[in-house]
Scaffold this motif. Structure first.
Motif, PDB file in Angstrom:
ATOM      1  N   SER A 109      -6.250  -0.984   0.342  1.00 55.19           N
ATOM      2  CA  SER A 109      -5.125  -1.656  -0.312  1.00 55.19           C
ATOM      3  C   SER A 109      -4.973  -3.115   0.101  1.00 55.19           C
ATOM      4  CB  SER A 109      -3.825  -0.886  -0.040  1.00 55.19           C
ATOM      5  OG  SER A 109      -3.878   0.403  -0.635  1.00 55.19           O
ATOM      6  N   ALA A 110      -6.001  -3.695   0.736  1.00 55.86           N
ATOM      7  CA  ALA A 110      -5.962  -5.109   1.115  1.00 55.86           C
ATOM      8  C   ALA A 110      -7.375  -5.680   1.023  1.00 55.86           C
ATOM      9  CB  ALA A 110      -5.418  -5.274   2.530  1.00 55.86           C
ATOM     10  N   SER A 143      -6.404   3.973  -3.578  1.00 61.58           N
ATOM     11  CA  SER A 143      -5.630   2.763  -3.306  1.00 61.58           C
ATOM     12  C   SER A 143      -4.205   2.930  -3.806  1.00 61.58           C
ATOM     13  CB  SER A 143      -6.281   1.550  -3.984  1.00 61.58           C
ATOM     14  OG  SER A 143      -5.565   0.357  -3.687  1.00 61.58           O
ATOM     15  N   HIS A 144      -3.291   2.171  -3.185  1.00 64.10           N
ATOM     16  CA  HIS A 144      -1.916   2.085  -3.673  1.00 64.10           C
ATOM     17  C   HIS A 144      -1.620   0.707  -4.248  1.00 64.10           C
ATOM     18  CE1 HIS A 144      -1.455   5.618  -1.017  1.00 64.10           C
ATOM     19  NE2 HIS A 144      -0.485   5.957  -1.849  1.00 64.10           N
ATOM     20  N   SER A 145      -2.601  -0.164  -4.224  1.00 60.26           N
ATOM     21  CA  SER A 145      -2.417  -1.535  -4.708  1.00 60.26           C
ATOM     22  C   SER A 145      -3.135  -1.722  -6.037  1.00 60.26           C
ATOM     23  CB  SER A 145      -2.965  -2.530  -3.685  1.00 60.26           C
ATOM     24  OG  SER A 145      -3.127  -3.807  -4.248  1.00 60.26           O
ATOM     25  N   GLU A 147      -3.751  -4.513  -7.627  1.00 62.66           N
ATOM     26  CA  GLU A 147      -4.687  -5.633  -7.520  1.00 62.66           C
ATOM     27  C   GLU A 147      -5.994  -5.207  -6.859  1.00 62.66           C
ATOM     28  OE1 GLU A 147      -4.939 -10.046  -5.378  1.00 62.66           O
ATOM     29  OE2 GLU A 147      -3.059  -8.929  -5.405  1.00 62.66           O
ATOM     30  N   ARG A 261       4.782   1.037  -3.324  1.00 63.01           N
ATOM     31  CA  ARG A 261       3.778   0.933  -2.259  1.00 63.01           C
ATOM     32  C   ARG A 261       2.763  -0.184  -2.514  1.00 63.01           C
ATOM     33  NH1 ARG A 261       2.649   7.192  -0.332  1.00 63.01           N
ATOM     34  NH2 ARG A 261       4.711   7.983  -0.856  1.00 63.01           N
ATOM     35  N   CYS A 262       3.213  -1.251  -3.114  1.00 59.46           N
ATOM     36  CA  CYS A 262       2.308  -2.363  -3.393  1.00 59.46           C
ATOM     37  C   CYS A 262       2.037  -3.193  -2.143  1.00 59.46           C
ATOM     38  CB  CYS A 262       2.880  -3.257  -4.490  1.00 59.46           C
ATOM     39  SG  CYS A 262       4.423  -4.102  -4.051  1.00 59.46           S
ATOM     40  N   GLY A 263       2.954  -3.155  -1.163  1.00 60.76           N
ATOM     41  CA  GLY A 263       2.770  -3.866   0.087  1.00 60.76           C
ATOM     42  C   GLY A 263       3.148  -5.335   0.069  1.00 60.76           C
ATOM     43  N   TYR A 264       3.664  -5.829  -1.051  1.00 66.41           N
ATOM     44  CA  TYR A 264       3.998  -7.254  -1.134  1.00 66.41           C
ATOM     45  C   TYR A 264       5.176  -7.626  -0.231  1.00 66.41           C
ATOM     46  CZ  TYR A 264       0.954  -7.391  -5.231  1.00 66.41           C
ATOM     47  OH  TYR A 264      -0.126  -7.303  -6.069  1.00 66.41           O
ATOM     48  N   THR A 275       6.691  -0.204   4.222  1.00 67.85           N
ATOM     49  CA  THR A 275       6.271   0.759   3.206  1.00 67.85           C
ATOM     50  C   THR A 275       6.462   2.189   3.688  1.00 67.85           C
ATOM     51  OG1 THR A 275       4.655  -0.831   2.387  1.00 67.85           O
ATOM     52  CG2 THR A 275       4.372   1.455   1.711  1.00 67.85           C
TER      53      THR A 275
END
Length: 346
Positions: A109-110, A143-145, A147, A261-264, A275
């Motif tokens: 996710s990063a 993934s949870h993102s 992007e 859960r995007c983490g932004y 999160t």
């Protein structure tokens, strides 16, 4: 049960799979009984992970003597090759098999996580070795993102993608699902019930029936759950006016308090795992209490109590969630339930 081909893997799987997190919450014997009941009902796709506590071992017990025709999926959070090899060895041992059909990189996710996996000596290198040796059949990613999921699929290196998808968290519709179709990347739906936030299985699964080229893996803890879900999948597909109204109501009710859960929102100046705290209620529904209230989880909650109320997280949240308020509520619930658990334990 209806089956479908999982992207370009060539694997044929049941349209409803078995999600292996909640099975940790019951006894060993009950877990085996429930898993076998799912198999009896036509479930052929079982998903677990190295990090899901007793899940791999329990699935291994349940499938002993019934391996043929099943598609086993597991995951490793490893980013480097050496750790990936260790995790795969443990997964194979726990499951009691020599071959896992789909092995996935867990929660990429990063950008730096993806780069580490793909670097020389990284986990992808070890995964390719394992695939060449016949220890795993296919390589996937979770993934949870949004992007990062798009970037991962665009590499062409992953045969499947697991991503949260439900009628509240529906970010995948616009770009991610079309990209997976274009690249023939198998799309595995996690969190069909929004991690336990949704309780109306009928509207949740009838919504997902609009996407028949995806496989959904609800977490199963009781036999009645899989029976209800399969009945919904085999019933009328079209949403009624009443069901659409209920979806709209739930969107309004949960939409402003639902962490995607995007983490932004991170990083936090106080090093709070925002999160995790935002999703405590979901974790409390899915994980066994002996994992939740002892060790790492408790440390994360204690750290969250150091919140300086600066509001930086809310300024970065693309969904404009009242993060500080939700964290305070979740911490209070966690502390109450922890006290009940500790009192019962003594």
């Amino acid at each position: 049960m209806h089956t479908l081909e999982l992207g370009r893997t060539g694997l044929r799987v049941s349209e409803v799979g078995f999600g292996g997190i909640p099975i940790q919450r019951v006894s060993d014997d009950d877990a085996v009984r429930i898993i076998r009941h799912c198999l009896d009902l036509g479930v052929t796709f079982l998903d677990t992970a190295f990090g899901y506590g007793t899940s791999e071992e329990r699935i291994g017990r349940a499938i002993a003597g019934r391996r043929e025709g099943l598609v086993l999926a597991s995951k490793s959070p490893a980013r480097d090759g050496a750790t990936f090899r260790e995790h795969l060895n443990v997964s194979l041992q726990r499951l009691g098999v020599r071959h896992i059909d789909l092995y996935q990189f867990h929660n990429i996710s990063a950008d730096e996580q993806l780069a580490e996996v793909l670097a020389p000596g990284g986990a992808m290198e070890a995964a390719r070795e394992a695939k060449a040796a016949g220890r795993i059949g296919h390589i996937g990613v979770t993934s949870h993102s949004l992007e990062l999921a798009l970037k991962a699929v665009q590499t062409g290196l992953f045969e499947t993608l697991m991503f949260p998808f439900n009628f509240i968290a529906d970010e995948a519709i616009e770009k991610l699902l079309p990209l997976c179709r274009q690249t023939q990347t198998g799309f595995i739906v996690m969190k069909p019930m929004a991690g336990g936030m949704l309780e109306n299985a009928r509207v949740a699964f009838k919504y997902l029936r609009q996407f028949p080229d995806t496989v959904t893996i609800p977490g199963i803890e009781r036999a009645e759950e899989i029976e209800e879900i399969i009945a919904i999948m085999q019933g009328p597909a079209e949403l009624t006016a009443e069901e659409r109204a209920e979806m709209d109501r739930l969107r309004q009710e949960l939409g402003k308090r639902f962490c995607h859960r995007c983490g932004y929102c991170q990083p936090c100046p106080q090093n709070i795992d925002i999160t995790t705290i935002m999703n405590l209620k979901s974790f409390m529904k899915r994980f066994p209490p002996e994992r939740l209230y002892v060790g790492r989880w408790g440390d994360v909650v204690e750290q969250a109590k150091q919140c300086a109320d600066c509001g930086e997280c809310e300024g970065r949240c693309p969904y404009q969630l009242p993060i500080r308020e939700i964290m305070r509520e979740n911490i209070a619930i966690f502390d109450r339930q922890k006290a009940i658990y500790e009192a019962a334990a003594h």
